[in-house]
Write an enzyme that holds these catalytic residues in place. Structure first.
Site, PDB file in Angstrom:
ATOM      1  CE  LYS A   1      -4.407   1.447   1.942  1.00 55.63           C
ATOM      2  NZ  LYS A   1      -5.459   1.176   2.942  1.00 55.63           N
TER       3      LYS A   1
ATOM      4  CD  GLU B   1     -19.745  -2.783   6.888  1.00 54.01           C
ATOM      5  OE1 GLU B   1     -18.848  -2.046   6.445  1.00 54.01           O
ATOM      6  OE2 GLU B   1     -20.042  -3.896   6.373  1.00 54.01           O
TER       7      GLU B   1
ATOM      8  NE  ARG C   1     -22.110  -3.349   2.104  1.00 52.25           N
ATOM      9  CZ  ARG C   1     -21.169  -4.080   1.508  1.00 52.25           C
ATOM     10  NH1 ARG C   1     -20.310  -4.747   2.234  1.00 52.25           N
ATOM     11  NH2 ARG C   1     -21.088  -4.127   0.200  1.00 52.25           N
TER      12      ARG C   1
END
Length: 660
Positions: free
Chosen positions: A299, A387, A415
């Site tokens: 990253k 979630e 969600r």
């Protein structure tokens, strides 16, 4: 202007000679494979240049450059589809698909989206603002092609990264991929990060997974032989895969979770070696059946500061490319706190006094400031990009006597809707939903605006829903909630709070109680607001004075329960009402007011301001509020228009009053 554009084009051609010449993937394919690493370098330099002044998702897109270049080089897009999982990693995809110059407008009003968006480009095959949907969507496309004459050889690739593989929906897709005939290729962009550090057993498993070069060579040879012998057919495929799995376990000395699902696994390989990826993709491109290619990337690749400290460089804001100093780091003076920090610090303060308090977040400890609860390591839980699980997990904790505070962005909380109903509200469990990024969030656009929460939460029996206007009210609701039974939702926006003096003494708040902020004896209109948009109302009412008009202002605080005493008073005292909310007008706070007035036989003119019944795209929060008509100017104009309407109505009544 024309000359200026020519000058910029000339500079682009000099600084980015390969990238500036690519108008579509067809141009990319004209490059030799040895030129691809140089193209990747140019893309990273261009991303650094653009994102340093026009912020976006930096770290993930820098890490995924090599994978995306290789995909467009090997596959025939847009006929072949690339389905992204969260658009954090997709910036180089935009640059290679005709949006090199338009990229300067990304995330701006009337510019291009910060995420892949099918209405924007034929190369964007599916919306991907939320994590975990790529495998399911790509599998649907792959199976559709297998069952469409003439499309059987069309290729579909799901590129999943930023820890999205840990999402429950991703595993549902993997399970289905193993059960239905398809030729889906799944690429796992494993950068060992989501926004913060990855968590969970799956992350540890992926980090330790290894595949020997000898095994790969042997498997390719066996694959060729089995195909030559005609064993790789639908009937024989299961036996071959099981043999492959057993061989893999023998050579690598570990069971592979993906091959355990009968999905062929390749890797892990270096995902930042573009020439290596091209060769691998060329080898496996025509293989039949579901496959997963595991690639390790770094990253922030190409920018040392981001590589060494990836969490703050996920979306760093503006920064100096030369010094790697972020603008937020160089700001001086008494800055207003972020709403999330007021929440996080208050939670820590309360947790110090109440040992039953626990904190939960779904892969966003820094983004929600739940990381401040790290001072109580056994009472803070990051459950990853899950979630729904976060809500049900909180329900379990509450059922066992804890007081969970669950911090999730509004758009992601969608969600967990069923979990809120089934696993919390029905049982009246004391779970507090701390809904960050509620309302318009600005540049992240349509997939990230938190505009639906009031509408879908207020229909749930027993669930209290609050929208504090200021930091003090947020703190006091959190404090008072510890004495309440049942679930609670508190919504607050992205960005800065209203005051630097936020750590005020706690005071008890009663659910369903509002407060009057402005009153004038000759006011004919009452403005009812919820949340920090109330500060826009204050500015609008101040402007009314220069027009010789006035309006009274009530900060209602609660969407549910409503302050029915105030509503009864307002319906009798005033001739008109304006409701203001940073959320959907349909089904939201204004709708709740309308419904109560109608049920109680109150006939009073009401104007509802908020998010209209259409999609709102990217732009600054100020620009989008103005477009929706509930910034201070829009509120002022709505009050003036209602004043005029009421005055005309009075004149009409007077004209038709018979003489006695």
């Amino acid at each position: 202007m024309i000359q200026e554009q020519k000058d910029k084009t000339a500079i682009g051609q000099q600084q980015y000679p390969l990238l500036s010449g690519i108008k579509s993937p067809a141009d990319l394919k004209k490059l030799s494979i040895v030129q691809l690493p140089f193209l990747c370098d140019e893309i990273r330099e261009y991303l650094i240049s653009c994102l340093s002044v026009n912020p976006g998702h930096f770290g993930s897109s820098m890490g995924a450059v090599d994978i995306i270049v290789a995909l467009h080089y090997v596959f025939d897009t847009p006929r072949d589809r690339i389905v992204f999982d969260v658009g954090h990693q997709a910036y180089s995809h935009k640059l290679l698909t005709g949006r090199y110059e338009a990229f300067l407008t990304q995330r701006k009003k009337n510019g291009i989206s910060g995420f892949p968006f099918p209405f924007e480009s034929e190369y964007d095959s599916f919306v991907c603002g939320h994590a975990g949907n790529s495998i399911s969507a790509a599998l649907g496309m792959a199976i559709a092609d297998m069952n469409t004459p003439g499309e059987e050889n069309r290729k579909t690739v799901a590129l999943i990264g930023d820890a999205s593989i840990s999402n429950g929906l991703a595993f549902e897709g993997l399970n289905n991929a193993s059960q239905n005939p398809n030729n889906l290729l799944i690429i796992l962009n494993d950068n060992e990060m989501s926004i913060d550090d990855n968590v969970g057993a799956l992350h540890r498993y992926l980090s330790e997974m290894s595949t020997s070069a000898g095994y790969n060579r042997l498997r390719f040879k066996l694959y060729g032989l089995f195909r030559k012998w005609g064993l790789i057919e639908d009937k024989g495929k299961g036996r071959v895969l099981r043999f492959n799995n057993a061989l893999k376990s023998l050579v690598a000395r570990q069971q592979n979770i993906f091959e355990g699902l009968n999905i062929r696994y390749f890797g892990p390989f270096n995902g930042n070696d573009v020439t290596k990826i091209v060769k691998i993709l060329q080898d496996i491109k025509e293989m039949k059946g579901p496959r997963i290619l595991h690639l390790h990337t770094r990253k922030g690749k190409g920018f040392p500061a981001a590589e060494n400290n990836p969490a703050p460089w996920h979306a760093p804001g503006k920064f100096d490319p030369a010094t790697a100093k972020r603008l937020s780091e160089t700001s001086m003076g008494d800055r207003l706190p972020l709403w999330q920090d007021v929440f996080g610090n208050t939670l820590v303060e309360l947790a110090g006094k109440n040992e039953s308090i626990v904190g939960i977040t779904a892969a966003m400890p820094t983004g929600t400031s739940m990381n401040k609860m790290n001072c109580y390591p056994n009472r803070m839980f990051d459950v990853g990009i899950s979630e729904g699980h976060a809500i049900t997990f909180a329900g379990g904790l509450a059922a066992a006597g804890k007081r969970p505070f669950v911090a999730i962005y509004s758009s992601f909380l969608q969600r967990g809707f069923d979990n809120i109903i089934h696993d919390v509200a029905i049982q009246n469990l004391p779970v507090t939903l701390c809904i960050d990024r509620a309302g318009l969030v600005g540049e992240d656009g349509v997939t990230h605006h938190g505009v639906f929460d009031m509408s879908y939460l207020r229909i749930i029996p027993g669930l209290k829903v609050a929208a504090p206007m200021d930091c003090e009210t947020l703190r006091n609701i959190m404090y008072s909630s510890l004495d309440w039974n049942g679930p609670l939702a508190i919504r607050y926006p992205r960005g800065k709070a209203d005051t630097c003096i936020w750590k005020t003494p706690f005071a008890k708040i009663e659910p369903g109680r509002s407060r009057k902020l402005a009153e004038s004896p000759d006011s004919r209109i009452a403005v009812l607001s919820v949340g920090p948009v109330g500060f826009e109302v204050i500015k609008a009412i101040e402007r009314l004075k220069s027009d010789g008009l006035s309006a009274d202002h009530y900060d209602m605080v609660w969407i549910k329960p409503l302050d029915t005493e105030v509503l009864s008073h307002v319906s009798e005292r005033y001739q008109g009402i304006v409701t203001v909310e940073d959320g959907c007008v349909s089904g939201g706070f204004g709708s709740a007011v309308d419904q109560w007035l109608g049920q109680n036989g109150k006939t009073i003119r009401v104007v509802n301001l908020g998010i209209p019944d259409n999609w709102i795209y990217q732009g600054s929060v100020g620009e989008l509020r103005a477009d929706c008509g509930f910034d201070s100017n829009g509120i002022h104009d709505a009050i003036c228009a209602l004043h005029n309407e009421l005055s005309q109505s009075d004149c009409h009544k007077n004209q038709h009053t018979p003489d006695l």
